[in-house]
Design a protein around this motif. Structure first.
Motif, short mmCIF file in Angstrom:
data_model
loop_
_atom_site.label_atom_id
_atom_site.label_comp_id
_atom_site.label_asym_id
_atom_site.label_seq_id
_atom_site.Cartn_x
_atom_site.Cartn_y
_atom_site.Cartn_z
N VAL A 61 6.47 -23.19 12.36
CA VAL A 61 7.39 -24.20 11.82
C VAL A 61 8.81 -23.91 12.28
O VAL A 61 9.50 -24.78 12.82
N SER A 62 9.26 -22.68 12.09
CA SER A 62 10.62 -22.30 12.49
C SER A 62 10.73 -20.79 12.55
O SER A 62 9.89 -20.06 12.01
N ILE A 63 11.80 -20.33 13.18
CA ILE A 63 12.07 -18.89 13.27
C ILE A 63 13.52 -18.63 12.91
O ILE A 63 14.40 -19.41 13.26
N LYS A 64 13.75 -17.56 12.16
CA LYS A 64 15.10 -17.21 11.73
C LYS A 64 15.32 -15.70 11.89
O LYS A 64 14.38 -14.91 11.80
N ASP A 123 12.47 -23.67 18.22
CA ASP A 123 11.32 -23.92 17.35
C ASP A 123 10.31 -24.83 18.04
O ASP A 123 9.10 -24.59 17.99
N ASP A 124 10.81 -25.89 18.68
CA ASP A 124 9.92 -26.83 19.38
C ASP A 124 9.16 -26.13 20.51
O ASP A 124 7.96 -26.36 20.70
N ALA A 125 9.87 -25.29 21.25
CA ALA A 125 9.24 -24.59 22.38
C ALA A 125 8.19 -23.60 21.89
O ALA A 125 7.11 -23.49 22.49
N LEU A 126 8.47 -22.90 20.81
CA LEU A 126 7.51 -21.93 20.29
C LEU A 126 6.24 -22.62 19.76
O LEU A 126 5.17 -22.03 19.77
N ARG A 127 6.38 -23.86 19.33
CA ARG A 127 5.20 -24.60 18.87
C ARG A 127 4.26 -24.93 20.02
O ARG A 127 3.06 -25.16 19.81
#
Length: 318
Positions: free
Chosen positions: A178-181, A167-171
């Motif tokens: 915010v997040s991925i699931k 999530d941090d890297a995608l930001r």
């Protein structure tokens, strides 16, 4: 414990007569003009490092053919040659073709342990999408990412407790993420929660770049203590995001102890790579033909590549 190769020697594989490359680093970028064997080089090294035994060599061969939709022939051999040798710090492997009746065979060898196998047994039969779990090797091709493959890579990342890191890297790629699931709806589906939306949206709706960015991040962790190969790394990623991509690759490859090999056609990608390679943890290799029309490699560290880039040197694939 460091786990990488420092050299590769290749004989009679595809376009290569004899190719020797040394001084391989943790992160390796391969460039050069078209039709000089950049993808072939990835495939050759991939075959070697994934072949911890004869069965894995067979699976690796089948996987490469499958990725190219080749169900007709083993097209690894240089024209008119019948034996391939690929040697690294890890091991020495070979494939030797023998035209016998009723069916031609290929003699496979890993560190002098040999096994003959019929051509049809190699070309036909099922192929697992990711069979390298034991040898910790992954290969990201140039085309669209297979969602089943990405699902396996993501599962490896989650099992290591690195999903928040993703999530941090995608930001870095998009600050609104915010997040991925992952959601299973008959097949793997990824949904992304965004700052500016009420409901999660499909990952695919954000474009090919974010898909490829996520795949590379997951694949590095799925290849922990192993090797990752990325063909035409810049595909689908806007040039303004290339420095972000290389930032992640240099950081995560070190943290995951994963040796990375990538090819590129892009000057912007080479520039972004070198801007993050000031400590020479990476190396750039340019493939070209010498006066004897043999394909050879020239290495460039940060200082050498920086000079070429700033003095209009010949360094990019076109």
């Amino acid at each position: 414990m460091e786990n990488k190769i420092s050299f590769v020697e290749i004989d009679n594989f595809k376009l290569f007569d004899t190719l020797k490359i040394k001084n391989l680093k943790k992160v390796n970028l391969i460039g050069g003009k078209n039709n000089l064997g950049k993808t072939a080089l990835l495939e050759a090294i991939n075959l070697n490092v994934s072949s911890i035994d004869l069965n894995n060599l067979l699976l690796s061969i089948k996987s490469i053919l499958y990725k190219r939709n080749n169900f007709v022939e083993i097209d690894f051999f240089r024209q008119n040659e019948t034996k391939i040798n690929i040697k690294t710090d890890k091991r020495s492997i070979s494939l030797e073709y023998e035209n016998v009746t009723p069916e031609a065979i290929v003699h496979l060898a890993v560190d002098n342990i040999k096994q003959p196998i019929n051509i049809s047994s190699i070309i036909n039969g099922p192929v697992m999408i990711n069979q390298y779990k034991i040898s910790k090797v992954n290969f990201i091709s140039t085309g669209n990412v297979d969602m089943t493959y990405l699902s396996e890579l993501y599962a490896s990342l989650v099992s290591l407790g690195k999903d928040e890191l993703l999530d941090d890297a995608l930001r870095l790629f998009d600050e609104n993420i915010v997040s991925i699931k992952q959601i299973i709806q008959g097949r793997p589906v990824f949904k992304v929660k965004m700052k500016n939306t009420t409901n999660p949206i499909l990952l695919s709706s954000l474009g090919d770049g974010i898909n490829r960015f996520m795949t590379i991040i997951c694949a590095i962790w799925a290849s922990q203590d192993g090797f990752l190969f990325i063909d035409e790394i810049e595909n689908g990623i806007h040039y303004t995001n290339l420095e972000k991509l290389w930032t992640i690759i240099f950081e995560l490859s070190k943290e995951a102890n994963c040796q990375v090999f990538a090819t590129t056609h892009s000057k912007e990608c080479i520039e972004a790579f070198n801007s993050l390679n000031t400590t020479n943890e990476g190396m750039y290799f340019e493939l070209y033909k010498n006066k004897k029309a043999q394909i050879v490699s020239k290495e460039r560290n940060f200082e050498q590549l920086d000079y070429s880039l700033t003095h209009e040197g010949s360094f990019r694939g076109e």
